[in-house]
Enzyme design. Structure first.
Site, PDB file in Angstrom:
ATOM      1  N   ASP A 166      -2.333  -1.272  -4.006  1.00 44.17           N
ATOM      2  CA  ASP A 166      -2.638   0.108  -4.358  1.00 44.17           C
ATOM      3  C   ASP A 166      -1.315   0.862  -4.405  1.00 44.17           C
ATOM      4  O   ASP A 166      -0.756   1.222  -3.375  1.00 44.17           O
ATOM      5  CB  ASP A 166      -3.581   0.693  -3.300  1.00 44.17           C
ATOM      6  CG  ASP A 166      -3.883   2.167  -3.541  1.00 44.17           C
ATOM      7  OD1 ASP A 166      -3.361   2.745  -4.511  1.00 44.17           O
ATOM      8  OD2 ASP A 166      -4.646   2.742  -2.735  1.00 44.17           O
ATOM      9  N   TYR A 186       0.878  -1.182   0.000  1.00 40.99           N
ATOM     10  CA  TYR A 186       0.000   0.000   0.000  1.00 40.99           C
ATOM     11  C   TYR A 186       0.910   1.225   0.000  1.00 40.99           C
ATOM     12  O   TYR A 186       1.416   1.660   1.028  1.00 40.99           O
ATOM     13  CB  TYR A 186      -0.934  -0.018   1.215  1.00 40.99           C
ATOM     14  CG  TYR A 186      -1.846   1.186   1.316  1.00 40.99           C
ATOM     15  CD1 TYR A 186      -2.361   1.799   0.172  1.00 40.99           C
ATOM     16  CD2 TYR A 186      -2.194   1.708   2.554  1.00 40.99           C
ATOM     17  CE1 TYR A 186      -3.194   2.895   0.263  1.00 40.99           C
ATOM     18  CE2 TYR A 186      -3.037   2.812   2.665  1.00 40.99           C
ATOM     19  CZ  TYR A 186      -3.532   3.401   1.514  1.00 40.99           C
ATOM     20  OH  TYR A 186      -4.353   4.491   1.600  1.00 40.99           O
TER      21      TYR A 186
END
Length: 251
Positions: free
Chosen positions: A145, A106
């Protein structure tokens, strides 16, 4: 075949209330990587039949965090990058399997006004070095992400977003550098020219309804893993978060 799915859930407890278990039952991935779990240790007592669960929590409550749910037992699991500057926000989990590493990531957002862009640049360099250090040992799959739309094709309005977080020249350049160091963006490998393929939409202005989005969630693999790629997909019909899941199938 091994089916892997990555999803920024924007709060695991939130998405559980919005059909997460139905999603898990219907897709039944061998490995599920989650970002932005927004959990502290002890906040969620979760057991899933057939899966072993690994969590990396941010020190800051209700912030960031990653998790991996896997049916395949890893040889080893490590949390973070091994660099103190980066390892307080729960942003990475690495699972070592027999013939590859899987890294769930992330990436920090550069934020409004690009306040965190200098830190983001440091993160990018250290991440690339970390992934390459694993790649020397065995092939790498990394996903998550990554908070960057790499090319103009990867967001609806590239012109008006030129210097916004996630589409700055600096962030895009770091993504190019990462891929050129020996990795494949699997979605673009299979679908190099597909437009309107996004993984994140703002909650404002009915963006998802109008498909005004960004592709910022990825599965990437080492170049020498190319022969094992079967398919990559964006699961845009799955709701519950401002992101949708992405999928990779490998032989």
């Amino acid at each position: 075949m091994t089916r892997l799915i990555s999803w920024n859930v924007n709060g695991l407890r939130s998405v559980i209330a919005k059909g997460f278990f139905d999603f898990l039952d219907s897709k039944s991935p061998d490995i599920l990587c989650l970002q932005e779990t927004k959990l502290s240790e002890g906040q969620l007592d979760l057991e899933l039949e057939g899966y072993t669960l690994f969590f990396n929590y941010a020190e800051k409550k209700g912030y960031s965090g990653t998790a991996v749910f896997t049916k395949i037992q890893p040889l080893k699991v490590t949390y973070g990058m091994g660099i103190d500057e980066h390892d307080h926000e729960g942003r990475m989990i690495t699972l070592e399997f027999e013939d590859y590493f899987l890294v769930n990531i992330y990436t920090p957002n550069a934020q409004r006004g690009l306040e965190r862009l200098p830190y983001r640049m440091k993160w990018e360099d250290d991440l690339r070095n970390y992934l390459l250090s694993l790649d020397v040992q065995k092939p790498v799959i990394f996903c998550g992400d990554l908070n960057v739309a790499h090319k103009e094709i990867d967001l609806k309005n590239p012109k008006s977003n030129q210097n916004n977080a996630g589409f700055t020249p600096e962030e895009r350049s770091k993504m190019t550098q990462l891929l050129e160091s020996g990795f494949i963006d699997t979605f673009r490998y299979f679908y190099p020219d597909r437009t309107d393929a996004y993984t994140w939409w703002s909650y404002m202005f009915k963006a998802r309804e109008k498909n005004v989005g960004w592709r910022i969630d990825y599965f990437c693999v080492s170049e020498r893993f190319r022969s094992r790629l079967v398919d990559a997909a964006i699961l845009s019909d799955v709701y519950g978060s401002d992101h949708c899941p992405v999928e990779l199938v490998i032989a």
